[in-house]
Design a protein around this motif. Sequence first.
Motif, PDB file in Angstrom:
ATOM      1  N   TRP A 151       0.827  -1.194   0.000  1.00 61.90           N
ATOM      2  CA  TRP A 151       0.000   0.000   0.000  1.00 61.90           C
ATOM      3  C   TRP A 151       0.870   1.256   0.000  1.00 61.90           C
ATOM      4  N   ASP A 152       0.761   2.040  -1.074  1.00 60.00           N
ATOM      5  CA  ASP A 152       1.408   3.345  -1.178  1.00 60.00           C
ATOM      6  C   ASP A 152       2.900   3.291  -0.829  1.00 60.00           C
ATOM      7  N   GLU A 153       3.390   4.271  -0.039  1.00 56.86           N
ATOM      8  CA  GLU A 153       4.835   4.376   0.198  1.00 56.86           C
ATOM      9  C   GLU A 153       5.402   3.146   0.896  1.00 56.86           C
ATOM     10  N   TYR A 154       4.568   2.446   1.665  1.00 59.96           N
ATOM     11  CA  TYR A 154       5.041   1.242   2.371  1.00 59.96           C
ATOM     12  C   TYR A 154       5.264   0.094   1.394  1.00 59.96           C
ATOM     13  N   GLY A 155       4.339  -0.069   0.454  1.00 58.77           N
ATOM     14  CA  GLY A 155       4.496  -1.104  -0.561  1.00 58.77           C
ATOM     15  C   GLY A 155       5.625  -0.807  -1.528  1.00 58.77           C
ATOM     16  N   ILE A 156       5.796   0.486  -1.870  1.00 59.09           N
ATOM     17  CA  ILE A 156       6.897   0.868  -2.749  1.00 59.09           C
ATOM     18  C   ILE A 156       8.228   0.546  -2.088  1.00 59.09           C
ATOM     19  N   LYS A 157       8.365   0.895  -0.816  1.00 58.08           N
ATOM     20  CA  LYS A 157       9.616   0.641  -0.086  1.00 58.08           C
ATOM     21  C   LYS A 157       9.862  -0.858   0.079  1.00 58.08           C
ATOM     22  N   PHE A 158       8.818  -1.598   0.407  1.00 56.08           N
ATOM     23  CA  PHE A 158       8.988  -3.046   0.616  1.00 56.08           C
ATOM     24  C   PHE A 158       9.344  -3.729  -0.703  1.00 56.08           C
ATOM     25  N   GLY A 159       8.706  -3.307  -1.780  1.00 54.16           N
ATOM     26  CA  GLY A 159       9.095  -3.711  -3.128  1.00 54.16           C
ATOM     27  C   GLY A 159       8.999  -5.189  -3.441  1.00 54.16           C
ATOM     28  N   TRP A 160       7.937  -5.831  -2.994  1.00 62.45           N
ATOM     29  CA  TRP A 160       7.794  -7.275  -3.196  1.00 62.45           C
ATOM     30  C   TRP A 160       6.561  -7.515  -4.080  1.00 62.45           C
ATOM     31  N   PRO A 161       6.740  -7.819  -5.367  1.00 63.47           N
ATOM     32  CA  PRO A 161       5.594  -7.938  -6.271  1.00 63.47           C
ATOM     33  C   PRO A 161       4.855  -9.259  -6.140  1.00 63.47           C
ATOM     34  N   THR A 162       3.653  -9.290  -6.692  1.00 65.20           N
ATOM     35  CA  THR A 162       2.966 -10.550  -6.972  1.00 65.20           C
ATOM     36  C   THR A 162       3.181 -10.860  -8.445  1.00 65.20           C
ATOM     37  N   LYS A 163       3.668 -12.054  -8.740  1.00 64.61           N
ATOM     38  CA  LYS A 163       3.932 -12.427 -10.129  1.00 64.61           C
ATOM     39  C   LYS A 163       3.772 -13.935 -10.297  1.00 64.61           C
ATOM     40  N   GLN A 164       3.589 -14.330 -11.551  1.00 62.72           N
ATOM     41  CA  GLN A 164       3.394 -15.738 -11.901  1.00 62.72           C
ATOM     42  C   GLN A 164       2.183 -16.316 -11.159  1.00 62.72           C
ATOM     43  N   LEU A 165       1.009 -15.791 -11.503  1.00 65.21           N
ATOM     44  CA  LEU A 165      -0.242 -16.216 -10.876  1.00 65.21           C
ATOM     45  C   LEU A 165      -1.161 -16.821 -11.931  1.00 65.21           C
ATOM     46  N   VAL A 166      -1.662 -18.020 -11.657  1.00 65.35           N
ATOM     47  CA  VAL A 166      -2.617 -18.702 -12.527  1.00 65.35           C
ATOM     48  C   VAL A 166      -3.949 -18.805 -11.790  1.00 65.35           C
ATOM     49  N   ILE A 167      -5.037 -18.435 -12.487  1.00 64.64           N
ATOM     50  CA  ILE A 167      -6.388 -18.578 -11.935  1.00 64.64           C
ATOM     51  C   ILE A 167      -7.215 -19.343 -12.955  1.00 64.64           C
ATOM     52  N   ARG A 168      -7.753 -20.487 -12.566  1.00 74.53           N
ATOM     53  CA  ARG A 168      -8.520 -21.321 -13.497  1.00 74.53           C
ATOM     54  C   ARG A 168      -9.815 -21.815 -12.862  1.00 74.53           C
ATOM     55  N   ARG A 169     -10.838 -21.890 -13.680  1.00 73.10           N
ATOM     56  CA  ARG A 169     -12.123 -22.487 -13.281  1.00 73.10           C
ATOM     57  C   ARG A 169     -12.625 -21.901 -11.958  1.00 73.10           C
ATOM     58  N   LEU A 170     -12.761 -20.596 -11.985  1.00 71.27           N
ATOM     59  CA  LEU A 170     -13.274 -19.851 -10.838  1.00 71.27           C
ATOM     60  C   LEU A 170     -14.716 -19.457 -11.118  1.00 71.27           C
ATOM     61  N   THR A 171     -15.605 -19.668 -10.140  1.00 67.02           N
ATOM     62  CA  THR A 171     -16.982 -19.190 -10.210  1.00 67.02           C
ATOM     63  C   THR A 171     -17.199 -18.185  -9.095  1.00 67.02           C
TER      64      THR A 171
END
Length: 478
Positions: free
Chosen positions: A271-291
């Motif tokens: 979130w905002d400046e805290y997330g920018i500083k922490f700098g840890w992305p979410t990547k390589q995410l698969v979502i399948r067969r979601l209702t």
Amino acid sequence: MELLWKSHMMKVIKLVYVLLLVTLMNSKVSESKKEKIISTSFEYNGINCRANSVSLKDFGGVGDGKTSNTKAFQSAISHLSKYDSEEGSQLYVPAGKWLTGSFSLISHFTLYLHKDAVLLASQDVKEWPVIKPLPSYGRGRDAAAGRYTSLIFGTNLTDVIVTGDNGTIDGQGSKWWQQFHQKKLKYTRPYLIELMFSDNIQISNLTLLNSPSWNIHPVYSSNIIIKGITIIAPIRSPNTDGINPDSCTNTKIEDCYIVSGDDCVAVKSGWDEYGIKFGWPTKQLVIRRLTCISPYSATIALGSEMSGGIQDVRAEDITAVHTESGIRIKTAVGRGGYVKDIYVKRMTMHTMKWAFWITGNYGSHADKNYDHNALPEIKNINYRDMVAEDVAMAANLEGISNDPFTQICISNVTISMAAKAKKQPWTCNDIEGITSGVTPKPCGLLPDQGTEKIKDCDFPSDYLPIDMLELKKCSYSI
């Protein structure tokens, strides 16, 4: 002689009777033992099987729905911690209603719920320890101070499974929702399952009900499988997001059914400046067969807390019913970070407010100290092969002035408008992109390139590492 013969025969008859009685008793005992073995035998597919297994009852657990089992869970897991090695351990929760407060897991561990087992979240706030806010958020979401520990919690773990034969975890969240609405919370509400700074996680084959807030929250973690989960909460319950991968790498979400008061899947990274500083992305995410059913939120939301970045999200075979929006990207000035390389295909939507929604004006900041020059980068967003019906508005795509959202690609999408749909089905500002085979006709900022020229919003053909992981078949008798 005759009397002796009669006496002898009576002894023989009594002996035969005793032998028959003993045989019958042994038979019943054998059948009883056999029934016991059958009733406590179970199997599941897991990232790893365990060499040591115990039942919660072995540690004083009482499944009457009234007795607190927090200490029983803690004692059982403490006992099993001596097997904290690759051979691992397992805690079996039998049929019953098991009232409990928060408890923490260990590495190389499986928590398994019988199909008739129900974990009931305690209503006693003393059974919910308070911990610090997440470093990438800088504060709690409900209150600036700390947050209550999640019902099932773990940090710095390796090889953890939370599974069952569709056993139930009931967060009994109504009390928390009332406190939230009445602004009486001193700390942020707990989640049902949260694992932090952990690797090799499986959460599968469970039903989650009435969470106080988010349901499943892996954060700062990697190599995660979330599969076969049913999540249900009242559609007006506050912030009952379904599954929130947060600053996570290599995650797979499959075969899940979610009814909630917030986003069914919300992808986050600080979130905002805290997330920018922490700098840890979410990547390589698969979502399948979601209702998904969520009349006031999104099927899949990217953000709004995305300051560490979100990249390489692949969603396919998605169904949304009576849901506010299909795919929603939420960000704002001050977020920084990025949302890029997003791919969605084969999505079906029924009775929606928006099919597509991108907003660069979400607001909701952690505090007033965010950087007004921290602009998010939104690019390479790909949607293809979709059908939607009874839709109020096809899309609301709103970038940021002097920070346009680019490389938006929409192909082979048919949207049938509702009887009382907006006169203008598309709204577009500060965006750039292309379309092909889209009905109704998109806005001018998304010109039709024709079926021969467009790249067709390519969906990656390679597999992510999490798809290469094969689960093992595990079976036990207790």
